[in-house]
Every structure is written in C-alpha cells, then in structure tokens.
Enzyme design. Structure first.
Site, PDB file in Angstrom:
ATOM      1  N   ARG A 174      34.001 109.798   6.285  1.00 31.61           N
ATOM      2  CA  ARG A 174      33.876 110.762   5.614  1.00 31.61           C
ATOM      3  C   ARG A 174      35.123 111.299   5.490  1.00 31.61           C
ATOM      4  O   ARG A 174      36.101 111.265   6.282  1.00 31.61           O
ATOM      5  CB  ARG A 174      32.876 111.729   5.598  1.00 31.61           C
ATOM      6  CG  ARG A 174      31.451 111.504   5.658  1.00 31.61           C
ATOM      7  CD  ARG A 174      30.531 112.708   5.762  1.00 31.61           C
ATOM      8  NE  ARG A 174      29.125 112.192   5.711  1.00 31.61           N
ATOM      9  CZ  ARG A 174      28.276 111.825   6.735  1.00 31.61           C
ATOM     10  NH1 ARG A 174      28.915 111.531   7.926  1.00 31.61           N
ATOM     11  NH2 ARG A 174      26.910 111.380   6.528  1.00 31.61           N
ATOM     12  N   HIS A 178      23.884 108.223   8.250  1.00 33.43           N
ATOM     13  CA  HIS A 178      22.712 108.861   7.489  1.00 33.43           C
ATOM     14  C   HIS A 178      21.637 109.011   8.419  1.00 33.43           C
ATOM     15  O   HIS A 178      21.195 108.147   9.070  1.00 33.43           O
ATOM     16  CB  HIS A 178      22.382 107.914   6.056  1.00 33.43           C
ATOM     17  CG  HIS A 178      23.678 107.948   5.129  1.00 33.43           C
ATOM     18  ND1 HIS A 178      23.549 106.990   4.186  1.00 33.43           N
ATOM     19  CD2 HIS A 178      24.430 108.593   5.056  1.00 33.43           C
ATOM     20  CE1 HIS A 178      24.503 106.967   3.596  1.00 33.43           C
ATOM     21  NE2 HIS A 178      25.170 108.080   3.782  1.00 33.43           N
ATOM     22  N   LYS A 200      26.822 120.000  14.955  1.00 33.06           N
ATOM     23  CA  LYS A 200      25.602 120.405  15.859  1.00 33.06           C
ATOM     24  C   LYS A 200      25.704 119.523  17.287  1.00 33.06           C
ATOM     25  O   LYS A 200      24.825 119.758  17.817  1.00 33.06           O
ATOM     26  CB  LYS A 200      24.453 120.036  15.146  1.00 33.06           C
ATOM     27  CG  LYS A 200      23.898 120.535  13.731  1.00 33.06           C
ATOM     28  CD  LYS A 200      22.765 120.220  13.303  1.00 33.06           C
ATOM     29  CE  LYS A 200      22.454 120.875  11.881  1.00 33.06           C
ATOM     30  NZ  LYS A 200      21.224 120.381  11.305  1.00 33.06           N
ATOM     31  N   TYR A 230      23.022 102.433  -2.594  1.00 31.86           N
ATOM     32  CA  TYR A 230      23.820 101.375  -2.810  1.00 31.86           C
ATOM     33  C   TYR A 230      23.242 100.006  -3.202  1.00 31.86           C
ATOM     34  O   TYR A 230      23.802  99.318  -3.758  1.00 31.86           O
ATOM     35  CB  TYR A 230      24.885 101.178  -1.290  1.00 31.86           C
ATOM     36  CG  TYR A 230      25.655 102.458  -0.915  1.00 31.86           C
ATOM     37  CD1 TYR A 230      26.702 102.756  -1.811  1.00 31.86           C
ATOM     38  CD2 TYR A 230      25.259 103.226   0.054  1.00 31.86           C
ATOM     39  CE1 TYR A 230      27.272 103.999  -1.278  1.00 31.86           C
ATOM     40  CE2 TYR A 230      25.886 104.446   0.426  1.00 31.86           C
ATOM     41  CZ  TYR A 230      27.104 104.830  -0.284  1.00 31.86           C
ATOM     42  OH  TYR A 230      27.688 105.855   0.083  1.00 31.86           O
ATOM     43  N   HIS A 280      36.461 109.872  -1.137  1.00 37.83           N
ATOM     44  CA  HIS A 280      35.170 109.553  -0.897  1.00 37.83           C
ATOM     45  C   HIS A 280      34.682 108.150  -1.469  1.00 37.83           C
ATOM     46  O   HIS A 280      33.780 107.639  -1.014  1.00 37.83           O
ATOM     47  CB  HIS A 280      34.193 110.496  -1.239  1.00 37.83           C
ATOM     48  CG  HIS A 280      33.008 110.736  -0.609  1.00 37.83           C
ATOM     49  ND1 HIS A 280      32.827 110.986   1.001  1.00 37.83           N
ATOM     50  CD2 HIS A 280      31.830 110.479  -0.887  1.00 37.83           C
ATOM     51  CE1 HIS A 280      31.610 111.002   1.153  1.00 37.83           C
ATOM     52  NE2 HIS A 280      31.097 110.626   0.352  1.00 37.83           N
ATOM     53  N   ARG A 327      34.694 105.446   0.987  1.00 37.58           N
ATOM     54  CA  ARG A 327      33.520 105.259   1.874  1.00 37.58           C
ATOM     55  C   ARG A 327      32.260 104.514   1.100  1.00 37.58           C
ATOM     56  O   ARG A 327      31.528 103.700   1.726  1.00 37.58           O
ATOM     57  CB  ARG A 327      33.031 106.709   2.123  1.00 37.58           C
ATOM     58  CG  ARG A 327      31.514 106.811   3.172  1.00 37.58           C
ATOM     59  CD  ARG A 327      31.318 108.239   3.500  1.00 37.58           C
ATOM     60  NE  ARG A 327      30.105 108.526   3.828  1.00 37.58           N
ATOM     61  CZ  ARG A 327      29.524 108.340   4.989  1.00 37.58           C
ATOM     62  NH1 ARG A 327      30.296 107.982   5.885  1.00 37.58           N
ATOM     63  NH2 ARG A 327      28.218 108.480   5.519  1.00 37.58           N
TER      64      ARG A 327
END
Length: 274
Positions: free
Chosen positions: A91, A247, A116, A256, A221, A224
């Site tokens: 990203r 993902h 996180k 995609y 982007h 990607r």
C-alpha cells in the site's frame, strides 16, 4: 425541526439526490454538530433512515507495458518506491513507512506491520535489491551524519518508545525513505527526520503517468491493484494473492477476478467442454 425532519432530509439525499455514502454521512455529522454544540439539543432515534448505497467500482489497473512505461519516467528513490508498490503489492502508506528492520534481503521478504501490532509478509523482487541496497547505503550515511550532529531519532511504532527509550536511534528502526530535511521542534530545539512526505511521491507518479501518455486515472495505489491483477493473470491462486496483499477477507481480493472478467462471466460451462 427535530428527528423526523432530519430523517426526511437525509432520506431525500439518498433517494432523490442519489448522493454517495460519504456525502450523506457528512450531512448527518454536520447536523449532529449543529444540534448538539450550537442549538444544545441532543437528537434521538432517527427511525427508519434510508442509507445511501455504497457504489462498488472496479479498480483502475495498468497493463504490464503501461507499468514499464510509468517506471521508465521515474528515477532515484521515486522509482524504487513505485517498484516496491508494484513488485511487492505494498500500500502507499506501507511503502512510505517502511523501516530498515522490515526488510529481509536474504529471504527476499518484506514485513508489513499494521497499527495493531500484527505482521504480514510479502515478496521482495530480486531485481530491485541492488537499487534497494544503494538506497540503504545512502540512508545509513544520512543517519550517521545526524547522529554525529546530536540527532538521528525517529518515531517508534506502538509502545516501543516507552519500552526501549534508546531504540529510536538504532539503525534498524530508521526509515528506508527519509525526508531530505530534518524537522525541528521550535520549543525544545530537538531535530529529527520523518519518512518522505506522501505528496512527493504522489506528484511524481502523476507526472510520470502524464509523460508516459497514459489516459487512465492512475495513482500510486493503482500499482498495488496492478500487482494483484498481473499475479492472477499469471495463474496464481486467489488465496496466495490474498496473503501477499494482507487482506483479512477473501471477498476483498475477489474483486480482481472481476477486473479480469474471471468471475461468473468468465467460467466456461461444462456443456461447452470439447
């Protein structure tokens, strides 16, 4: 006017004006602010509010030839950042926030850390490792100069700054793509470096697409998206691509297949088998 009128207005935006989800949400936020902080009235339940529908658009994807044409218009660390976004599927922010510790050149892997604390791994193209090594050499020279001048600290992720107060000067935590100039705290006099600002790469990408004479609305982007689509074209399974993209939900990766028209429309019926 109260909840009923606000409900009617927001429903009107969705049903009659066909606004986007973000536009309706912005209108709701503005009204909540007006009532709570200006009029001093707290709104209650809106009832059966009709929400705007989120439009699902297929991502813009460049062909292999178009990607090569864009990369040919980039140079230095801009070329390297674009190559990482296309060659590793990073990203935009992941590329900007890449640290030395995130690179495993021996195993050709990149560790992608989210906010996180979890980690994902993606591939590192072998063809760009010489250029990446040169970038690290330049970055290390900058870091050594900053240390010699009494600075050289960077912001650390999570709670690492509290656990390890001296880690911010260690080489492995430095940005792979640091800013050219140090920032300075006018109150404390402290100086340091942040990673390169996003607008620098966005501007370079926009100019490269223009010089390559590509009419698509391509951004950083898009590289990607092109990474995922070209892997799918090469025959890699969707689960592998999901893992490389990081993902959490396979449904996100499945878009995609629609770009390639390999969803339900691309499946050959057994009746048509030879």
């Amino acid at each position: 006017m109260g909840e009923a009128e606000v409900n009617a207005f927001l429903t009107y935006l969705a049903v009659e004006r066909h606004v986007s989800v973000s536009t309706q949400t912005q209108a709701l936020s503005a009204l909540l602010f007006l009532y709570r902080h200006v009029l001093g009235h707290k709104l209650g339940d809106f009832g059966d509010l009709v929400r705007a529908r989120a439009s699902r658009r297929l991502p813009v994807v460049l062909t292999v030839g178009e990607v090569k044409a864009v990369l040919a218009q980039l140079h230095g660390d801009r070329w390297l950042m674009a190559s990482l976004m296309y060659g590793s599927g990073l990203r935009f922010t992941e590329c900007l926030e890449l640290r030395v510790a995130d690179l495993d050149l021996a195993r050709l892997e990149i560790i992608v850390r989210d906010g996180k604390g979890s980690k994902d791994r993606t591939m590192l193209p072998r063809s760009i490792t010489p250029t990446l090594n040169e970038q690290l050499r330049k970055t290390k020279a900058v870091h050594r100069r900053d240390l010699a001048e009494g600075w050289g600290r960077v912001a650390l992720p999570g709670a690492l700054a509290r656990k390890y107060p001296n880690a911010s000067v260690e080489w492995r935590w430095q940005w792979v793509f640091p800013q050219e100039r140090r920032w300075r705290n006018s109150k404390t006099g402290e100086e340091g470096r942040h990673h390169v600002h996003g607008t620098v790469m966005q501007r370079a990408m926009k100019e490269a697409v223009c010089r390559a004479a590509i009419d698509k609305h391509a951004s950083c982007h898009t590289l990607r998206h092109s990474f995922a689509t070209h892997l799918l074209e090469a025959g890699y399974d969707i689960r592998t691509i999901q893992e490389l993209l990081g993902h959490k939900n396979i449904a996100t990766t499945m878009i995609y297949t629609h770009v390639l028209n390999k969803g339900g429309q691309g499946v050959r019926s057994p009746m048509d088998a030879p």
